[in-house]
Design an enzyme around this catalytic site. Structure first.
Site, PDB file in Angstrom:
ATOM      1  N   ASP A 172       6.080  -5.123   7.931  1.00 21.42           N
ATOM      2  CA  ASP A 172       7.403  -5.707   7.672  1.00 21.42           C
ATOM      3  C   ASP A 172       7.889  -5.528   6.234  1.00 21.42           C
ATOM      4  O   ASP A 172       9.011  -5.899   5.917  1.00 21.42           O
ATOM      5  CB  ASP A 172       7.397  -7.205   8.034  1.00 21.42           C
ATOM      6  CG  ASP A 172       6.301  -7.981   7.315  1.00 21.42           C
ATOM      7  OD1 ASP A 172       5.366  -7.344   6.792  1.00 21.42           O
ATOM      8  OD2 ASP A 172       6.378  -9.216   7.276  1.00 21.42           O
TER       9      ASP A 172
ATOM     10  N   GLU B 102      -6.776 -10.975  -0.617  1.00 20.61           N
ATOM     11  CA  GLU B 102      -6.689  -9.860  -1.563  1.00 20.61           C
ATOM     12  C   GLU B 102      -7.750 -10.007  -2.641  1.00 20.61           C
ATOM     13  O   GLU B 102      -8.490  -9.067  -2.948  1.00 20.61           O
ATOM     14  CB  GLU B 102      -5.289  -9.818  -2.207  1.00 20.61           C
ATOM     15  CG  GLU B 102      -4.140  -9.543  -1.225  1.00 20.61           C
ATOM     16  CD  GLU B 102      -3.611 -10.788  -0.526  1.00 20.61           C
ATOM     17  OE1 GLU B 102      -4.263 -11.848  -0.602  1.00 20.61           O
ATOM     18  OE2 GLU B 102      -2.532 -10.694   0.104  1.00 20.61           O
TER      19      GLU B 102
END
Ligand code: UGA
Ligand code: MN
Length: 309
Positions: A173, A259
């Site tokens: 997205d 992350e």
């Protein structure tokens, strides 16, 4: 006088012609610009790519490191629209190999058809997220990114080194500029750059001093060791291969820490390579698509035809 001029002209003519021919050959050999349309070069993509360029256009691209983009994706009303936007971007990037991983128990027909027509070297994988992890507040796409990593490692076990390549995680997205791919292509170990529209701010970015990352400009959990979104870094293939155990972990992982947890396993903040003009340019945006309004969608099929959307 006239005949003297004419003989001079005849004498010069062949030389002028030679110069014109040499200039013409030279310009047709000029290398393609870095953003030239991709030349396919499908290194074993599991799907044949449509609309590839002829082999003679591939030459200059052959030297470029391959960019592997791992994209987790899941079925929802906007899926095909998201994948279409993404493919339209990726198709313009030379030597890009798309690793599309469906969050599903099987490969869906919609995505299979999409991949077959995408005109990109693409590997289509699938792995379902276990039901217990499909809850708000839990990290998304862990299993899918790991499946992409496993495919990459397995594939390169059988290939001789050196295999210049760069991996990045491309959610379906986000919005990616073509310049981003030029920047990440030169990643030596792990490179980083700003991400727009994320962390409750207009952007987040690594703070750079004298060419080194020294901190993070962020509005959200500044205590993260790597305060960066998934869209904000790339890793060289060599680093992925030399850290075979580095994966995304479910156990103990908190939202927004994926992350950091991953990067901790493969690098240090000091080692990071700042891109995008010392992390002062936004080349990727963490856009999120509005949930579609299907309030008027009939419960049972009413139309006379069945249309894939
Ligand atoms: C943020 C980060 O940008 C993501 O990289 C991170 O995975 C995510 O948070 C997280 O919470 O884990 P956000 O926009 O909130 O992103 O997440 P989504 O875009 O909804 O999902 C990230 C990727 O996972 C997308 O490519 C999406 O298609 C995929 N996804 C999402 C699945 O494969 N399955 C799901 O159930 C949900
Ligand atoms: Mn997203």
């Amino acid at each position: 006088m006239k005949s003297l001029l004419f003989s001079r002209f005849l004498l010069l003519l062949p030389w002028v012609l030679i110069v014109i021919i040499v200039l013409d050959i030279d310009s047709s050999r000029a290398p393609l610009p870095a953003l030239a349309p991709r030349g396919g070069g499908g290194i074993g993509g599991s799907r044949p790519a449509a609309g590839r360029l002829p082999p003679e256009r591939r030459g200059p691209e052959a030297a470029l490191p391959t960019i592997y983009a791992i994209t987790p994706t899941y079925s929802r009303p906007v899926q095909k629209a998201e994948l279409t936007r993404l493919a339209n971007t990726f198709r313009q990037v030379a030597r890009l190999h798309w690793i599309l991983v469906e969050d599903a128990a099987t490969r869906s027909e919609l995505v299979s058809r999409f991949v077959a027509a995408a005109g990109l070297p693409c590997t289509h994988l699938h792995v379902p997220t276990p039901r217990r992890y499909k809850r708000p507040g839990l990290p998304r796409a862990t299993e899918q990114r790991n499946a992409g990593l496993a495919w990459l490692r397995q594939r390169h076990q059988h290939l001789p080194p050196p295999q210049p390549g760069v991996l990045f995680f491309a959610d379906d997205d986000n919005t990616y500029s073509l310049e981003l791919f030029q920047e990440m292509r030169t990643t030596r170990k792990v490179s980083v750059w700003p991400v727009g529209l994320v962390g409750g701010r207009r952007y987040e970015r690594p703070v750079v001093e004298n060419g080194k990352v020294v901190g993070w400009y962020t509005g959200w959990r500044a205590d993260r060791p790597f305060a960066i979104d998934m869209a904000g870094f790339a890793v060289s293939l060599q680093v992925i291969l030399s850290h075979p155990k580095a994966v995304f972990k479910r156990r103990g992982s908190q939202p927004g820490m994926q992350e950091s947890d991953f990067l901790k396993q493969i690098t240090t903040v000091e080692e990071l390579e700042p891109k995008a003009n010392n992390c002062t340019k936004v080349l990727v945006w963490h856009t999120r698509t509005e949930k579609v309004n299907l309030a008027n969608e009939p419960k049972y099929h009413l139309d006379t035809v069945n249309i894939e959307v």
